[in-house]
Design an enzyme around this catalytic site. Structure first.
Site, PDB file in Angstrom:
ATOM      1  N   ARG A 177      11.191   4.005   3.512  1.00 31.36           N
ATOM      2  CA  ARG A 177      10.840   3.063   4.594  1.00 31.36           C
ATOM      3  C   ARG A 177      12.079   2.255   4.931  1.00 31.36           C
ATOM      4  O   ARG A 177      12.792   1.786   4.033  1.00 31.36           O
ATOM      5  CB  ARG A 177       9.713   2.134   4.158  1.00 31.36           C
ATOM      6  CG  ARG A 177       9.507   0.995   5.144  1.00 31.36           C
ATOM      7  CD  ARG A 177       8.280   0.192   4.831  1.00 31.36           C
ATOM      8  NE  ARG A 177       7.081   0.956   5.105  1.00 31.36           N
ATOM      9  CZ  ARG A 177       5.854   0.449   5.007  1.00 31.36           C
ATOM     10  NH1 ARG A 177       5.675  -0.806   4.638  1.00 31.36           N
ATOM     11  NH2 ARG A 177       4.801   1.189   5.282  1.00 31.36           N
ATOM     12  N   ARG A 195       0.799  -1.225   0.000  1.00 34.25           N
ATOM     13  CA  ARG A 195       0.000   0.000   0.000  1.00 34.25           C
ATOM     14  C   ARG A 195       0.829   1.272   0.000  1.00 34.25           C
ATOM     15  O   ARG A 195       0.602   2.172  -0.799  1.00 34.25           O
ATOM     16  CB  ARG A 195      -0.890   0.067   1.260  1.00 34.25           C
ATOM     17  CG  ARG A 195      -2.258  -0.471   1.102  1.00 34.25           C
ATOM     18  CD  ARG A 195      -2.744  -0.914   2.461  1.00 34.25           C
ATOM     19  NE  ARG A 195      -1.855  -1.952   2.925  1.00 34.25           N
ATOM     20  CZ  ARG A 195      -2.004  -3.232   2.598  1.00 34.25           C
ATOM     21  NH1 ARG A 195      -3.002  -3.614   1.883  1.00 34.25           N
ATOM     22  NH2 ARG A 195      -1.127  -4.132   3.016  1.00 34.25           N
ATOM     23  N   THR A 196       1.746   1.361   0.952  1.00 35.11           N
ATOM     24  CA  THR A 196       2.384   2.666   1.145  1.00 35.11           C
ATOM     25  C   THR A 196       3.170   3.066  -0.097  1.00 35.11           C
ATOM     26  O   THR A 196       3.077   4.190  -0.572  1.00 35.11           O
ATOM     27  CB  THR A 196       3.268   2.645   2.401  1.00 35.11           C
ATOM     28  OG1 THR A 196       2.469   2.189   3.490  1.00 35.11           O
ATOM     29  CG2 THR A 196       3.807   4.024   2.723  1.00 35.11           C
ATOM     30  N   HIS A 243       5.027   6.204  11.692  1.00 38.17           N
ATOM     31  CA  HIS A 243       4.553   6.066  10.311  1.00 38.17           C
ATOM     32  C   HIS A 243       3.566   7.209  10.032  1.00 38.17           C
ATOM     33  O   HIS A 243       2.353   7.003   9.953  1.00 38.17           O
ATOM     34  CB  HIS A 243       3.858   4.705  10.189  1.00 38.17           C
ATOM     35  CG  HIS A 243       3.549   4.265   8.786  1.00 38.17           C
ATOM     36  ND1 HIS A 243       3.622   5.094   7.693  1.00 38.17           N
ATOM     37  CD2 HIS A 243       3.149   3.057   8.312  1.00 38.17           C
ATOM     38  CE1 HIS A 243       3.273   4.411   6.608  1.00 38.17           C
ATOM     39  NE2 HIS A 243       2.990   3.181   6.965  1.00 38.17           N
ATOM     40  N   LYS A 255      25.312  -3.638  -0.497  1.00 31.17           N
ATOM     41  CA  LYS A 255      26.783  -3.633  -0.577  1.00 31.17           C
ATOM     42  C   LYS A 255      27.403  -2.936   0.627  1.00 31.17           C
ATOM     43  O   LYS A 255      28.612  -2.761   0.703  1.00 31.17           O
ATOM     44  CB  LYS A 255      27.228  -2.894  -1.837  1.00 31.17           C
ATOM     45  CG  LYS A 255      26.705  -3.468  -3.129  1.00 31.17           C
ATOM     46  CD  LYS A 255      27.227  -2.627  -4.293  1.00 31.17           C
ATOM     47  CE  LYS A 255      26.597  -3.043  -5.604  1.00 31.17           C
ATOM     48  NZ  LYS A 255      26.911  -2.075  -6.668  1.00 31.17           N
TER      49      LYS A 255
HETATM   50  C1  NCD Z   1       1.662  -0.768   8.354  1.00 30.65           C
HETATM   51  C2  NCD Z   1       3.155  -0.586   8.515  1.00 30.65           C
HETATM   52  O1  NCD Z   1       3.908  -0.772   7.574  1.00 30.65           O
HETATM   53  O2  NCD Z   1       3.520  -0.212   9.621  1.00 30.65           O
HETATM   54  N1  NCD Z   1       1.304  -0.959   7.025  1.00 30.65           N
HETATM   55  C3  NCD Z   1       1.011   0.139   6.280  1.00 30.65           C
HETATM   56  O3  NCD Z   1       1.870   0.915   5.930  1.00 30.65           O
HETATM   57  N2  NCD Z   1      -0.272   0.374   5.992  1.00 30.65           N
HETATM   58  C4  NCD Z   1       1.076  -1.754   9.259  1.00 30.65           C
HETATM   59  C5  NCD Z   1       1.676  -3.131   9.319  1.00 30.65           C
HETATM   60  O4  NCD Z   1       2.593  -3.459   8.597  1.00 30.65           O
HETATM   61  O5  NCD Z   1       1.147  -3.897  10.134  1.00 30.65           O
END
Ligand code: NCD
Length: 314
Positions: free
Chosen positions: A101, A51-52, A129, A80
């Site tokens: 991320r 999703r993100t 997040h 590396k």
């Molecule tokens: C979440 C995350 O990555 O923290 N997912 C997301 O970005 N919607 C929640 C999760 O991974 O449980």
């Protein structure tokens, strides 16, 4: 230049402004279709994501911009031994904005300090997040018509669940909210989140291990997945993973206007039968996330003009 690492990097006024922009994008998408023409977003994801990452990329495309993507640590120079700082300095030469991320807490902050362009934290380990919270805030505002005076139950892995940490950070800044923290003993909310968000703002909260006992009190129930990847041993994960499963049976005890939320991915925490319930909002969150990321990209790039600054320095 402005980065967004923590939800507290955005003032309440800015949060409200982002939601207003998102609403306007929903109402008049055509007015935004060219706004990021010629600009590039780089997505640097060193942890799994569906999703993100896609949401950031769709957001940039819908603004008329372009996307550069490094999908996994395994396929980038991090494999590396390159540092986060060197990676983002490099990516700053190609992109106008970075969404990153990373499995380590604090990595996004390190990146923001090293980058020449704005960095958006798309999740740093078990820490926070903020853009998931943007999706959550718009969802709450759309579903409940307000962001204050709500009883919010957060349930599941409150220790490692970064989405919960950011959501509590944000909702603690709106007046009249209270929290019910529902988790197994081992997965309770970290004390730094309690201190920095709940206690600092005088927010009433209580902790319980029993979802059914409190479900009838809630305006919002925010379910989360047990974060397997942050556990030190598989045994603990297996013991705790099915601590809470929301079923139609349990939903009978909930209020008619409850909003059930989940950042997704779901594993077992919400039975698929609940998806039919009109109170289920988790797929709406996904869509709202895209609009809020569009609003955030617009805000950061319109304020900064990163490419212009880079050229001026050259
Ligand atoms: C979440 C995350 O990555 O923290 N997912 C997301 O970005 N919607 C929640 C999760 O991974 O449980």
């Amino acid at each position: 230049m402005r980065s967004v690492i923590d939800i507290s990097d955005l003032s309440l006024r800015e949060l409200d402004g982002l939601m207003d922009t998102a609403e306007d994008i929903i109402a008049r998408p055509g007015a935004y279709a060219e706004r990021m023409r010629g600009k590039k977003l780089a997505t640097l994801f060193f942890e799994p994501s569906t999703r993100t990452r896609l949401s950031f990329e769709a957001a940039m495309y819908e603004l008329g911009g372009n996307v550069l993507s490094v999908a996994g640590a395994g396929s980038s120079s991090a494999a590396k031994g390159e540092s986060v700082a060197d990676t983002v300095k490099t990516v700053s030469c190609y992109a106008d904005i970075i969404a990153m991320r990373h499995p380590k807490e604090g990595a996004a902050l390190v990146a923001a300090r090293a980058a020449e362009v704005p960095v958006i934290n798309a999740g740093d380990g078990g820490h926070c997040h903020p853009t998931q919270t943007l999706a959550d805030l718009l969802t709450i505002r759309r579903e409940k018509g307000r962001l204050d005076g709500l009883t919010i139950g957060v349930c599941g892995d409150l220790k490692f669940g970064r989405t919960v940490h950011s959501l509590i950070g944000a909702m603690s800044r709106y007046p009249g909210n209270r929290f019910i923290l529902i988790s197994p003993e081992e997965l309770k909310l970290p004390s730094y989140v309690k201190g920095e968000a709940l206690k600092k703002n005088g927010i009433p909260y209580r902790q319980t291990t029993d979802l059914e006992e409190v479900i009838g009190e809630l305006d919002i129930l925010y379910m989360t997945r047990v974060q397997r990847e942050r556990f030190f041993n598989e045994e603990d994960y297996l013991r705790l993973k099915d601590s809470y499963i929301l079923t139609p049976e349990k939903m009978k005890k909930a209020r008619a206007d409850l909003a059930v939320m989940h950042p997704l991915p779901r594993v077992n925490e919400i039975s698929v039968q609940v998806d039919e319930d009109p109170r289920a909002c988790y797929f709406k969150q996904v869509l709202n996330g895209k609009y809020m990321r569009m609003a955030l990209i617009l805000m950061l790039l319109q304020e900064g003009g990163a490419a212009g600054r880079r050229e001026a320095r050259a």
